[in-house]
Design a protein around this motif. Structure first.
Motif, PDB file in Angstrom:
ATOM      1  N   THR A  31      -9.936-116.844  52.263  1.00 48.37           N
ATOM      2  CA  THR A  31      -9.041-115.921  50.508  1.00 48.37           C
ATOM      3  C   THR A  31      -9.192-114.823  51.365  1.00 48.37           C
ATOM      4  OG1 THR A  31     -11.029-116.817  49.238  1.00 48.37           O
ATOM      5  CG2 THR A  31      -9.364-115.852  47.715  1.00 48.37           C
ATOM      6  N   GLN A  87      -6.394-121.975  54.260  1.00 55.40           N
ATOM      7  CA  GLN A  87      -6.002-120.657  53.763  1.00 55.40           C
ATOM      8  C   GLN A  87      -6.044-120.391  55.129  1.00 55.40           C
ATOM      9  OE1 GLN A  87      -9.702-120.511  51.306  1.00 55.40           O
ATOM     10  NE2 GLN A  87      -8.098-119.573  49.647  1.00 55.40           N
ATOM     11  N   SER A  90      -0.873-118.790  48.925  1.00 60.26           N
ATOM     12  CA  SER A  90      -2.433-117.892  48.815  1.00 60.26           C
ATOM     13  C   SER A  90      -2.909-117.511  47.570  1.00 60.26           C
ATOM     14  CB  SER A  90      -1.920-116.511  50.106  1.00 60.26           C
ATOM     15  OG  SER A  90      -1.719-115.461  49.116  1.00 60.26           O
ATOM     16  N   GLY A 129      -2.438-126.692  55.563  1.00 56.04           N
ATOM     17  CA  GLY A 129      -2.423-124.869  54.687  1.00 56.04           C
ATOM     18  C   GLY A 129      -0.998-124.554  55.343  1.00 56.04           C
ATOM     19  N   THR A 170     -10.825-126.403  51.907  1.00 53.32           N
ATOM     20  CA  THR A 170     -10.068-125.798  51.842  1.00 53.32           C
ATOM     21  C   THR A 170     -10.279-123.864  52.629  1.00 53.32           C
ATOM     22  OG1 THR A 170     -10.643-126.002  49.693  1.00 53.32           O
ATOM     23  CG2 THR A 170      -8.902-124.176  49.657  1.00 53.32           C
ATOM     24  N   TYR A 226      -5.956-114.887  52.994  1.00 61.84           N
ATOM     25  CA  TYR A 226      -4.932-115.279  53.470  1.00 61.84           C
ATOM     26  C   TYR A 226      -4.349-114.758  52.742  1.00 61.84           C
ATOM     27  CZ  TYR A 226      -1.522-119.163  52.524  1.00 61.84           C
ATOM     28  OH  TYR A 226      -0.037-119.937  52.729  1.00 61.84           O
ATOM     29  N   GLN A 227      -4.331-113.681  51.497  1.00 61.05           N
ATOM     30  CA  GLN A 227      -3.502-112.562  50.482  1.00 61.05           C
ATOM     31  C   GLN A 227      -3.085-111.986  50.878  1.00 61.05           C
ATOM     32  OE1 GLN A 227      -6.642-112.921  47.598  1.00 61.05           O
ATOM     33  NE2 GLN A 227      -5.706-113.543  45.987  1.00 61.05           N
ATOM     34  N   LEU A 268      -4.405-120.831  45.825  1.00 67.81           N
ATOM     35  CA  LEU A 268      -5.520-121.230  46.786  1.00 67.81           C
ATOM     36  C   LEU A 268      -6.973-120.285  46.356  1.00 67.81           C
ATOM     37  CD1 LEU A 268      -4.975-122.983  49.796  1.00 67.81           C
ATOM     38  CD2 LEU A 268      -4.967-123.548  47.826  1.00 67.81           C
ATOM     39  N   ALA A 269      -6.872-119.166  45.807  1.00 70.63           N
ATOM     40  CA  ALA A 269      -7.905-117.811  46.093  1.00 70.63           C
ATOM     41  C   ALA A 269      -8.662-118.195  44.193  1.00 70.63           C
ATOM     42  CB  ALA A 269      -6.992-116.537  45.907  1.00 70.63           C
TER      43      ALA A 269
END
Lengths: 414, 379
Positions: free
Chosen positions: B320, B245, B352, B83, B241, B323-324, B355-356
């Motif tokens: 999530t 992230q 990001s 990641g 995952t 990362y966003q 992967l969300a």
């Protein structure tokens, strides 16, 4: 990745558990469980008396201030043993709130800077809960900018004479002793002219005025000093070294306040499961679930961040400034949770009496208490500065008053 | 072991992480990622080969199926490094999903047939669930299998254009409920499978539209048990995952921090302004909460704890968000330069946001988390 005790730790946990089961004041268990966030379910109980009795009982059996050396009233326990104790003490830990400042901040400062004679005289009484201590730091002119304080101490023979005013002193009205930071030289830059003392709170010339807070309670006080005399033997650290002494206290403050702070999430989850709406319980609503999920992961994140700190402790590492996230996350989350719970109650969210308001008005109490959490012991903004500067390594703020003699710093913005 | 509160990775696992980082810094540099972003190749074949040689794909696959037989904890640290490097390879599809589906529900024969080749990187697997806009639920799945032949369209399928085979969710029963869904293994190179690469927000991870017109499909797990298997495997994939992230979030935070230290404005590094410092402190808070929640997920996954459903959803939601948060504010700290193609911020911003959505979007996982906490609360 495991949560198992070593055999010694398991044995210690068992010993703690048995002692608590045999000695804790069980008659208050339910009341303590449903209290918190400025809400008390122990009406008609003299909480100070009950707290002192529990503390004394722990002290007599060797369970007070576990991490302190034995000669000062502690147990000489390891950091992990202290954590195990905290986990096992559970709801009864709420009875220690009267002593948090004394045990968490004043005690460690005394231990680092007081004379051996004073340590042996005062610390065991503090550990036993016979004496309550407070911390006299903040002033109207110096909150986040603590070094801007103006209470002055002047040398007079073997004594110092103190004049000025402190504010936001938790528990001053119940306190026997306090640690006090003063300005002893206004002609040098502000961090260099400070000196720390401890003093008898019953000294002549001290006046304590409780502050009426937003939530109607008065946990904080203003403390006025008029020609209060303190013997030089009660000075903590060198003259002019008070800033460094205060850093010891503040570091301990952040550690003790930041660990395992509640957010109110379990209470909100319960509430959303039980609150009926036209479309079933509130928790069936996707908008409610989305909010709950955000609060849930913050709460869980704090819990497991504390676990990681404990893990580091058990390897002999010292938890660092990253611990500042505890209060920075918990304070605003509690405030958001309170506002959201009231929103779910609609018009009746305004009700404050426990008989009429939902959930015995605990979310209303939380609403009215939570602003303080975001300010006391380092504001959200100060905590962000600490993370940015000491964890991420960003430059310190430019401080225009740093090299200026204190008495030449401007005192008004316009 | 029996060490108290060992809520951390072991020294050996940290060493593996360092090794993975050094490898990926060399082989999955921003330049290498850009080659996939800008070029015709759907994934980095040299990197894929290198990962296979390092043995990373086989980390948590048992030795009898050609893997290394290490624990999920080792796979978590590798996921974090993948990641961090925004690695442009189908690792997650092949290992976090396809291999996990086979381990969870495959017959002995199926495991023998696929797992050794997944472990060696010789073949690539993927998972085909979604059928267009909206959360994939049993009700929305229209692809169906009759007489061993699959028909229907899956869109989008992550790595569907590069995979050799897919695990496909399809209808086998009447009705719209979970019991109408079964899983199938489908050879994507077989006749009656048409696939095309589709344009997406993150071209460094290829996606496809796959049309099945009577393609041969082999049942995986019991008929009608497909949705149950999906739920279980997605919990595994969610933890892995989440580490991916987390690695990306940390790197985005570092990039922003480094830029704030270097970039001067008004005669000062911009990192000395509180508006910028506080933004970075908040990113650090998100990333730290996510790390702690990911460790909770890793603990539950590696110990087979009954708390896994709660822990997986917690890790997934938290990672999530982190990362966003970090990727979008990394661009903000970089100002206008952050919006240029030339700077690397967008690699993280794209990933990001991709992967969300994979494995089900944030709102889907929020919903699962609260359903699980509610069930626990009622118990």
């Amino acid at each position: 990745m495991n949560f198992d005790d070593t055999p010694q730790e398991a044995a210690f946990r068992q010993e703690v558990r048995s002692w608590i089961a045999a000695n804790a004041p069980k008659q208050y268990e339910t009341g303590l469980k449903t209290s918190g966030f400025g809400h008390t379910a122990l009406e008609g109980v003299d909480i100070i008396k009950v707290s002192k009795e529990w503390q004394k009982k722990k002290f007599d059996a060797g369970w007070a201030c576990l991490h302190w050396p034995k000669e000062y009233g502690g147990r000489g326990a390891t950091p992990i043993e202290r954590v195990i104790w905290q986990q096992e003490e559970g709801v009864y830990a709420a009875l220690s709130s009267l002593f948090i400042i004394g045990h968490g901040m004043c005690g460690p400062t005394m231990m680092a800077y007081a004379s051996e004679e004073h340590k042996r005289k005062y610390l065991p009484l503090l550990a036993a809960g016979e004496h309550i201590w407070c911390q006299l730091f903040s002033e109207t002119a110096g909150g986040s900018d603590l070094a801007g304080l103006r209470t002055k101490a002047e040398r007079d023979g073997d004594d110092w004479v103190v004049n000025g005013q402190k504010i936001w002193t938790s528990g001053a009205q119940h306190s026997d002793y306090g640690i006090l930071i003063t300005r002893t030289d206004p002609t040098v830059p502000k961090h260099k002219g400070l000196t720390m003392f401890f003093l008898d709170m019953k000294s002549p010339g001290i006046e304590i005025r409780p502050i009426k807070q937003v939530n109607g309670q008065s946990g904080f006080n203003e403390v006025y000093f008029t020609d209060v005399r303190i013997p030089d033997s009660q000075r903590l650290g060198k003259v002019g070294d008070g800033w460094n002494v205060s850093l010891t206290t503040l570091m301990n403050e952040r550690l003790s306040i930041g660990a395992g702070m509640p957010t109110g999430f379990p209470e909100l989850l319960d509430f959303c499961c039980s609150l009926e709406t036209d479309n079933g319980p509130a928790i069936d609503n996707p908008a409610v679930r989305s909010k709950l999920a955000s609060y849930a992961v913050r709460t869980s994140g704090l819990k497991y961040t504390a676990f990681r700190s404990i893990s580091a402790l058990s390897k002999g590492e010292t938890p660092g400034p990253e611990n500042s996230i505890g209060k920075l996350v918990a304070g605003p989350t509690m405030q958001e949770i309170a506002m959201f719970a009231l929103d779910l109650q609609a018009e009746a969210g305004a009700l404050l009496s426990p008989e009429q308001a939902a959930a015995s008005a605990r979310f209303q109490a939380m609403l009215l208490r939570s602003p303080a959490t975001r300010v006391e012991g380092g504001t959200d903004e100060i905590l962000r500065n600490i993370i940015a500067e000491r964890v991420l390594g960003l430059p310190a703020d430019i401080r225009v008053d740093k090299a200026v003699p204190f008495n030449q710093i401007p005192t008004s913005g316009r | 072991m029996g060490r108290d509160m060992e809520f951390d990775f072991s020294d050996d696992q940290k060493q593996l992480k360092d090794q993975a980082r050094r490898f990926l810094e060399a082989k999955s540099s921003p330049k290498a990622v850009r080659a996939i972003l800008e070029g015709p190749e759907p994934y980095d074949k040299a990197l894929w080969q290198g990962l296979a040689e390092m043995g990373f794909m086989g980390t948590a696959i048992p030795e009898e199926y050609g893997g290394l037989g290490a624990t999920y904890l080792e796979l978590c640290v590798i996921a974090e490094e993948l990641g961090r490097a925004v690695a442009p390879v189908p690792f997650a599809s092949s290992i976090f999903l396809a291999a996990e589906f086979l381990l969870a529900a495959g017959s002995e024969e199926q495991k023998q047939a696929y797992l050794p080749k997944l472990a060696s990187g010789e073949i690539i697997g993927c998972f085909a669930l979604a059928e267009g806009v909206g959360a994939a639920t049993p009700k929305r799945i229209q692809a169906d299998v009759a007489g061993g032949k699959l028909s229907g369209t899956k869109l989008p399928v992550l790595d569907g254009d590069v995979a050799d085979f897919a695990i496909v969710a399809a209808k086998t029963g009447a009705g719209n409920d979970a019991r109408s869904i079964s899983l199938f293994i489908v050879d994507l190179k077989s006749a009656n499978v048409k696939r095309e690469t589709v344009e997406t927000i993150d071209p460094t991870r290829s996606q496809a539209k796959i049309t099945f017109s009577g393609a041969a499909a082999e049942l995986l797990g019991a008929e009608g048990d497909g949705w149950n298997i999906i739920e279980r495997v997605l919990d595994h994939a969610a933890v892995l995952t989440a580490f991916e992230q987390l690695g990306g979030a940390d790197r985005a935070l570092e990039m922003a921090r480094d830029y704030a230290l270097d970039r001067m404005a008004f005669g000062r590094p911009i990192g000395s302004f509180q508006a910028v410092k506080h933004m970075l402190a908040d990113m650090y808070v998100s990333a730290t909460l996510a790390r702690s929640n990911c460790y909770y997920g890793a603990w539950a996954l590696s110990t087979g704890s009954s708390e896994l459903p709660e822990a997986a959803a917690t890790a997934r939601v938290s990672a999530t968000q982190a990362y966003q948060h970090c990727a979008k504010n990394n661009i903000q700290v970089h100002g206008g330069m952050g919006f240029t193609w030339q700077f690397d911020c967008h690699l993280y911003y794209r990933r990001s946001n991709l992967l969300a959505l994979t494995l089900g979007s944030l709102s889907t996982w929020e919903d699962k988390l609260i359903a699980r906490l509610r069930a626990k609360n009622a118990a």
